[in-house]
Design a protein around this motif. Structure first.
Motif, PDB file in Angstrom:
ATOM      1  N   ALA A 103       0.253 -42.480  21.855  1.00  0.00           N
ATOM      2  CA  ALA A 103       0.186 -43.512  22.754  1.00  0.00           C
ATOM      3  C   ALA A 103      -0.866 -44.481  22.728  1.00  0.00           C
ATOM      4  CB  ALA A 103       0.261 -43.095  24.253  1.00  0.00           C
ATOM      5  N   LYS A 104      -1.986 -44.018  22.323  1.00  0.00           N
ATOM      6  CA  LYS A 104      -3.222 -44.482  22.195  1.00  0.00           C
ATOM      7  C   LYS A 104      -3.236 -45.329  20.884  1.00  0.00           C
ATOM      8  CE  LYS A 104      -8.208 -44.005  21.272  1.00  0.00           C
ATOM      9  NZ  LYS A 104      -9.378 -42.784  21.299  1.00  0.00           N
ATOM     10  N   TYR A 105      -2.489 -45.110  19.839  1.00  0.00           N
ATOM     11  CA  TYR A 105      -2.732 -45.780  18.384  1.00  0.00           C
ATOM     12  C   TYR A 105      -1.507 -46.363  18.308  1.00  0.00           C
ATOM     13  CZ  TYR A 105      -7.159 -43.490  17.348  1.00  0.00           C
ATOM     14  OH  TYR A 105      -8.566 -43.374  16.913  1.00  0.00           O
ATOM     15  N   GLY A 106      -0.453 -46.341  18.934  1.00  0.00           N
ATOM     16  CA  GLY A 106       1.104 -46.913  18.581  1.00  0.00           C
ATOM     17  C   GLY A 106       1.531 -46.369  17.497  1.00  0.00           C
ATOM     18  N   GLU A 107       1.273 -45.118  17.052  1.00  0.00           N
ATOM     19  CA  GLU A 107       1.897 -44.463  15.633  1.00  0.00           C
ATOM     20  C   GLU A 107       2.612 -43.015  15.870  1.00  0.00           C
ATOM     21  OE1 GLU A 107       1.729 -45.302  12.464  1.00  0.00           O
ATOM     22  OE2 GLU A 107      -0.131 -46.650  12.312  1.00  0.00           O
ATOM     23  N   GLU A 108       3.599 -42.832  15.103  1.00  0.00           N
ATOM     24  CA  GLU A 108       4.203 -41.437  15.240  1.00  0.00           C
ATOM     25  C   GLU A 108       3.337 -40.706  14.283  1.00  0.00           C
ATOM     26  OE1 GLU A 108       8.233 -39.344  14.360  1.00  0.00           O
ATOM     27  OE2 GLU A 108       8.069 -41.462  14.213  1.00  0.00           O
ATOM     28  N   LEU A 109       2.906 -39.409  14.811  1.00  0.00           N
ATOM     29  CA  LEU A 109       1.962 -38.578  14.202  1.00  0.00           C
ATOM     30  C   LEU A 109       2.508 -37.280  13.948  1.00  0.00           C
ATOM     31  CD1 LEU A 109      -1.295 -39.733  16.149  1.00  0.00           C
ATOM     32  CD2 LEU A 109      -0.556 -40.385  13.705  1.00  0.00           C
ATOM     33  N   ASN A 110       3.083 -37.013  12.951  1.00  0.00           N
ATOM     34  CA  ASN A 110       3.491 -35.620  12.743  1.00  0.00           C
ATOM     35  C   ASN A 110       2.529 -34.629  11.820  1.00  0.00           C
ATOM     36  OD1 ASN A 110       5.897 -36.133  13.923  1.00  0.00           O
ATOM     37  ND2 ASN A 110       6.501 -37.520  12.134  1.00  0.00           N
ATOM     38  N   ILE A 111       2.446 -33.483  12.709  1.00  0.00           N
ATOM     39  CA  ILE A 111       1.187 -32.522  12.236  1.00  0.00           C
ATOM     40  C   ILE A 111       2.201 -31.056  12.013  1.00  0.00           C
ATOM     41  CG2 ILE A 111      -0.896 -31.228  12.119  1.00  0.00           C
ATOM     42  CD1 ILE A 111      -2.046 -34.026  13.272  1.00  0.00           C
ATOM     43  N   LYS A 112       2.198 -30.300  10.903  1.00  0.00           N
ATOM     44  CA  LYS A 112       2.900 -28.961  11.217  1.00  0.00           C
ATOM     45  C   LYS A 112       1.879 -28.163  12.149  1.00  0.00           C
ATOM     46  CE  LYS A 112       6.042 -28.447   7.354  1.00  0.00           C
ATOM     47  NZ  LYS A 112       6.416 -27.594   6.207  1.00  0.00           N
ATOM     48  N   TYR A 113       2.536 -27.204  12.668  1.00  0.00           N
ATOM     49  CA  TYR A 113       1.804 -26.333  13.652  1.00  0.00           C
ATOM     50  C   TYR A 113       2.247 -24.873  13.302  1.00  0.00           C
ATOM     51  CZ  TYR A 113       0.393 -23.679  17.832  1.00  0.00           C
ATOM     52  OH  TYR A 113      -0.074 -23.191  18.725  1.00  0.00           O
ATOM     53  N   GLY A 114       1.078 -24.095  12.864  1.00  0.00           N
ATOM     54  CA  GLY A 114       1.395 -22.842  12.229  1.00  0.00           C
ATOM     55  C   GLY A 114       0.212 -21.774  12.730  1.00  0.00           C
ATOM     56  N   THR A 115       0.364 -20.604  12.028  1.00  0.00           N
ATOM     57  CA  THR A 115      -0.632 -19.663  12.441  1.00  0.00           C
ATOM     58  C   THR A 115      -1.083 -18.765  11.183  1.00  0.00           C
ATOM     59  OG1 THR A 115      -1.177 -17.667  13.965  1.00  0.00           O
ATOM     60  CG2 THR A 115       1.209 -17.731  12.811  1.00  0.00           C
ATOM     61  N   MET A 116      -2.335 -18.230  11.344  1.00  0.00           N
ATOM     62  CA  MET A 116      -2.844 -17.234  10.275  1.00  0.00           C
ATOM     63  C   MET A 116      -2.203 -15.599  10.744  1.00  0.00           C
ATOM     64  SD  MET A 116      -5.197 -17.239   7.501  1.00  0.00           S
ATOM     65  CE  MET A 116      -6.459 -18.339   8.058  1.00  0.00           C
ATOM     66  N   ILE A 117      -1.839 -14.932   9.929  1.00  0.00           N
ATOM     67  CA  ILE A 117      -1.401 -13.734   9.949  1.00  0.00           C
ATOM     68  C   ILE A 117      -2.546 -12.902   9.444  1.00  0.00           C
ATOM     69  CG2 ILE A 117       0.022 -11.954   9.381  1.00  0.00           C
ATOM     70  CD1 ILE A 117       2.344 -13.592   9.944  1.00  0.00           C
ATOM     71  N   GLU A 118      -3.351 -12.324  10.358  1.00  0.00           N
ATOM     72  CA  GLU A 118      -4.438 -11.737  10.138  1.00  0.00           C
ATOM     73  C   GLU A 118      -4.643 -10.463  11.188  1.00  0.00           C
ATOM     74  OE1 GLU A 118      -7.928 -14.287  10.059  1.00  0.00           O
ATOM     75  OE2 GLU A 118      -6.877 -15.431  11.326  1.00  0.00           O
ATOM     76  N   VAL A 119      -3.598 -10.388  11.982  1.00  0.00           N
ATOM     77  CA  VAL A 119      -3.935  -9.433  13.035  1.00  0.00           C
ATOM     78  C   VAL A 119      -2.522  -8.282  12.717  1.00  0.00           C
ATOM     79  CG1 VAL A 119      -3.302  -8.791  15.443  1.00  0.00           C
ATOM     80  CG2 VAL A 119      -4.993 -10.674  14.728  1.00  0.00           C
ATOM     81  N   VAL A 120      -2.427  -7.170  12.631  1.00  0.00           N
ATOM     82  CA  VAL A 120      -1.447  -6.388  12.418  1.00  0.00           C
ATOM     83  C   VAL A 120      -0.318  -6.602  13.086  1.00  0.00           C
ATOM     84  CG1 VAL A 120      -0.678  -3.892  12.116  1.00  0.00           C
ATOM     85  CG2 VAL A 120      -2.931  -4.540  11.281  1.00  0.00           C
TER      86      VAL A 120
END
Length: 228
Positions: free
Chosen positions: A82-99
């Motif tokens: 809304a602030k920049y008037g741009e569509e912003l797509n960023i992948k969301y993921g996780t680090m697997i380091e806990v068993v």
């Protein structure tokens, strides 16, 4: 300030208040970092520069941790767009380091768009070794007496850590067949580890800059061996 620092000190910080746990107890810290990433992307898009950032949450062991942080991500995304008037797509993921996250990767993949194995911490968690203490004290003796054939922090432990990696990939892809999977850490620059990761079906390895030439060569060799 000293009293505050003392109250935050921990007996075993490697297993303590770190990673996603900080993001949940002090959400303003993660919000600041997430907002910085989204605003940087918006600024670069205005300059017609193509960048592909990702947000990767560390030390996750419970799916609700990942869901909790994603709510911050979604809110910041909406506000920044809304602030920049741009569509912003960023992948969301996780680090697997806990068993636990390796064993519950089927659930993790419902929220995470990608996963990356933090094999340094995953090795510590699997062996219950503190890397700093192990390498400075008993690890050389274990290797010399052939209790371990290799230092597991240098070459991935196939029977323990390797099995967790394969379980997580298999279960994660049950939920999301196209999920991007990688590893980061010292093993990402070790030729024998890279060969295993290639066979296991990883998408990429990430390592320190000085290991990149070796990693690229090892990846090419692993590919040719499998093809042959």
């Amino acid at each position: 300030i000293l009293e505050r620092a003392k109250s935050l000190s921990e007996v075993n910080p490697m297993l303590g208040h770190r990673g996603v746990r900080v993001g949940i107890t002090y959400p303003e810290i993660y919000e600041m970092q997430i907002r910085a990433i989204y605003e940087a992307l918006a600024e670069l898009k205005k300059e017609n520069l193509k960048v592909i950032p990702q947000i990767m949450v560390p030390q996750v062991g419970i799916i609700d941790e990942l869901i909790n942080i994603k709510k911050i991500v979604e809110r910041v995304k909406t506000e920044t767009e809304a602030k920049y008037g741009e569509e912003l797509n960023i992948k969301y993921g996780t680090m697997i380091e806990v068993v636990r996250s390796a064993l519950t990767a089927k659930e993790m993949a419902k929220v995470a768009e990608f996963i990356s194995f933090g094999t340094n911490d995953l090795t510590q968690a699997t062996f219950s070794f503190s890397r700093e203490d192990a390498e400075n004290k008993f690890m050389p003796i274990y290797v010399s007496k052939e209790i371990l054939t290799d230092n597991p922090f240098e070459t991935v432990d196939l029977d323990g850590v390797g099995e967790l990696v394969k379980i997580a990939i298999s279960r994660g892809r049950e939920t999301n067949s196209g999920i991007e999977v990688g590893i980061c850490g010292e093993h990402g620059g070790d030729p024998r580890s890279i060969e295993f990761f290639h066979k296991a079906g990883l998408s990429y390895v990430s390592c320190s800059a000085y290991r990149v030439p070796v990693a690229r060569l090892a990846a090419a060799q692993a590919y040719l061996k499998k093809k042959k």
